[in-house]
Design a protein around this motif. Structure first.
Motif, PDB file in Angstrom:
ATOM      1  N   ASN A 202     -36.151  49.822   9.523  1.00 14.47           N
ATOM      2  CA  ASN A 202     -35.670  48.731  10.365  1.00 14.47           C
ATOM      3  C   ASN A 202     -34.147  48.728  10.467  1.00 14.47           C
ATOM      4  O   ASN A 202     -33.572  48.560  11.554  1.00 14.47           O
ATOM      5  N   TYR A 203     -33.481  48.968   9.334  1.00 14.06           N
ATOM      6  CA  TYR A 203     -32.019  48.980   9.302  1.00 14.06           C
ATOM      7  C   TYR A 203     -31.477  50.149  10.121  1.00 14.06           C
ATOM      8  O   TYR A 203     -30.515  49.994  10.894  1.00 14.06           O
TER       9      TYR A 203
ATOM     10  N   ALA B 290     -28.950  52.316  15.206  1.00 10.32           N
ATOM     11  CA  ALA B 290     -28.997  53.270  16.309  1.00 10.32           C
ATOM     12  C   ALA B 290     -29.141  52.594  17.670  1.00 10.32           C
ATOM     13  O   ALA B 290     -28.747  53.163  18.688  1.00 10.32           O
ATOM     14  N   MET B 291     -29.711  51.388  17.688  1.00 12.18           N
ATOM     15  CA  MET B 291     -30.032  50.739  18.963  1.00 12.18           C
ATOM     16  C   MET B 291     -29.050  49.647  19.373  1.00 12.18           C
ATOM     17  O   MET B 291     -28.727  49.510  20.550  1.00 12.18           O
ATOM     18  N   LYS B 292     -28.582  48.866  18.413  1.00 17.87           N
ATOM     19  CA  LYS B 292     -27.893  47.621  18.759  1.00 17.87           C
ATOM     20  C   LYS B 292     -26.387  47.688  18.579  1.00 17.87           C
ATOM     21  O   LYS B 292     -25.740  46.688  18.291  1.00 17.87           O
TER      22      LYS B 292
ATOM     23  N   TYR C  84     -25.324  57.807  14.391  1.00 15.41           N
ATOM     24  CA  TYR C  84     -25.595  58.980  13.548  1.00 15.41           C
ATOM     25  C   TYR C  84     -25.910  58.576  12.108  1.00 15.41           C
ATOM     26  O   TYR C  84     -26.765  59.187  11.454  1.00 15.41           O
ATOM     27  N   LEU C  85     -25.246  57.540  11.613  1.00 14.96           N
ATOM     28  CA  LEU C  85     -25.512  57.067  10.259  1.00 14.96           C
ATOM     29  C   LEU C  85     -26.936  56.520  10.160  1.00 14.96           C
ATOM     30  O   LEU C  85     -27.629  56.745   9.162  1.00 14.96           O
ATOM     31  N   GLY C  86     -27.380  55.819  11.212  1.00 19.08           N
ATOM     32  CA  GLY C  86     -28.743  55.311  11.238  1.00 19.08           C
ATOM     33  C   GLY C  86     -29.763  56.427  11.226  1.00 19.08           C
ATOM     34  O   GLY C  86     -30.758  56.379  10.493  1.00 19.08           O
ATOM     35  N   LEU C  87     -29.514  57.474  12.009  1.00 16.46           N
ATOM     36  CA  LEU C  87     -30.419  58.624  12.040  1.00 16.46           C
ATOM     37  C   LEU C  87     -30.438  59.328  10.689  1.00 16.46           C
ATOM     38  O   LEU C  87     -31.506  59.704  10.185  1.00 16.46           O
ATOM     39  N   LEU C  88     -29.270  59.502  10.086  1.00 14.75           N
ATOM     40  CA  LEU C  88     -29.178  60.142   8.763  1.00 14.75           C
ATOM     41  C   LEU C  88     -29.942  59.342   7.716  1.00 14.75           C
ATOM     42  O   LEU C  88     -30.705  59.909   6.921  1.00 14.75           O
ATOM     43  N   LEU C  89     -29.758  58.023   7.713  1.00 19.70           N
ATOM     44  CA  LEU C  89     -30.449  57.161   6.757  1.00 19.70           C
ATOM     45  C   LEU C  89     -31.962  57.297   6.909  1.00 19.70           C
ATOM     46  O   LEU C  89     -32.689  57.406   5.914  1.00 19.70           O
ATOM     47  N   TYR C  90     -32.424  57.329   8.159  1.00 18.50           N
ATOM     48  CA  TYR C  90     -33.862  57.411   8.385  1.00 18.50           C
ATOM     49  C   TYR C  90     -34.420  58.760   7.924  1.00 18.50           C
ATOM     50  O   TYR C  90     -35.492  58.821   7.322  1.00 18.50           O
ATOM     51  N   VAL C  91     -33.709  59.834   8.197  1.00 18.11           N
ATOM     52  CA  VAL C  91     -34.163  61.168   7.784  1.00 18.11           C
ATOM     53  C   VAL C  91     -34.255  61.254   6.263  1.00 18.11           C
ATOM     54  O   VAL C  91     -35.240  61.779   5.714  1.00 18.11           O
ATOM     55  N   VAL C  92     -33.264  60.742   5.565  1.00 18.77           N
ATOM     56  CA  VAL C  92     -33.271  60.775   4.094  1.00 18.77           C
ATOM     57  C   VAL C  92     -34.426  59.933   3.553  1.00 18.77           C
ATOM     58  O   VAL C  92     -35.116  60.340   2.603  1.00 18.77           O
TER      59      VAL C  92
END
Length: 236
Positions: free
Chosen positions: A74-75, A80-82, A90-98
């Protein structure tokens, strides 16, 4: 004029701008998949991380792990969206991948152990499930990209489906029963619907600068599909 352009959905752009957006989205998706593989490999080189991940699969601790993953998801999606800040995208994508790489540790570890005992190749099941996942993902994406059909109507169906699935997972953990093969089959169907929905979102609803968010949505659906295809293969 610049503000109007930013608010334009990809579907309203000229063909060359659409193609550029699709290329950026799928490039970032490929990078996310590659990063997932690298992070997963790193995790498996650290016994403490692997042991910790496996310890969270015992009883109610799995609910803690699942809850943490949902919070991270969710975070990451909000980052990435808002926001218009590309660094946060990019930080949101990185967090999700990890987060995905961590929650996959037990499943991949068990799959490698089963594969090793069956054929002597620890990567056998992972390779088979990966090929099947990519084939299905490519086919489903092609349906949307070629037909341009709007699958936004799937949103309410997917929402209900995911809540039912979450309820079954919670019940399985609390009451100690195995959800079985048909649950995994149902989740593969749900993941397929999610891929159609996310690809349709990419085509019809995202703005031109939201290719990172679009890739995150596609990556989430891809990994959900991989999880349950791998789960089915492990039952054979």
């Amino acid at each position: 004029m610049n503000e109007l352009k930013q608010l334009m959905p990809v579907s309203a752009l000229k063909e060359d701008a659409k193609v550029a957006f699709y290329k950026k989205t799928y490039t970032h998706l490929a990078m996310a998949v590659l990063l997932f593989v690298v992070v997963e490999w790193i995790f498996f080189q650290i016994p403490a991380v692997v042991n910790f991940a496996f310890s969270l699969t015992e009883g109610w601790l799995w609910l803690v792990m699942l809850g943490g993953f949902m919070f991270a998801t969710n975070y990451a999606e909000r980052m990435a969206m808002k926001t218009k800040d590309k660094n946060k995208h990019y930080l949101g994508l990185l967090l999700y991948v990890v987060a995905e790489a961590f929650i996959f540790i037990p499943l991949i570890g068990i799959a490698m152990s089963i594969s090793e005992s069956q054929s002597g190749d620890s990567s056998g099941l992972l390779t088979q499930a990966g090929i099947m996942t990519l084939a299905l993902f490519t086919g489903l994406s092609a349906i949307v990209l070629l037909t341009k059909k709007d699958f936004s109507f799937l949103r309410s169906i997917l929402t209900v489906g995911f809540f039912i699935a979450l309820g079954l997972i919670l019940a399985g953990v609390l009451f100690g029963f195995n959800l079985g093969l048909w649950f995994s089959v149902g989740m593969v169907i749900l993941a397929a619907g999610s891929i159609l929905y996310q690809t349709s979102n990419m085509v019809h609803n995202y703005e031109e600068d939201q290719y990172v968010a679009a890739s995150l949505g596609l990556f989430a659906s891809l990994m959900l599909l991989f999880w349950y295809i791998l789960s089915i293969f492990m039952r054979d």
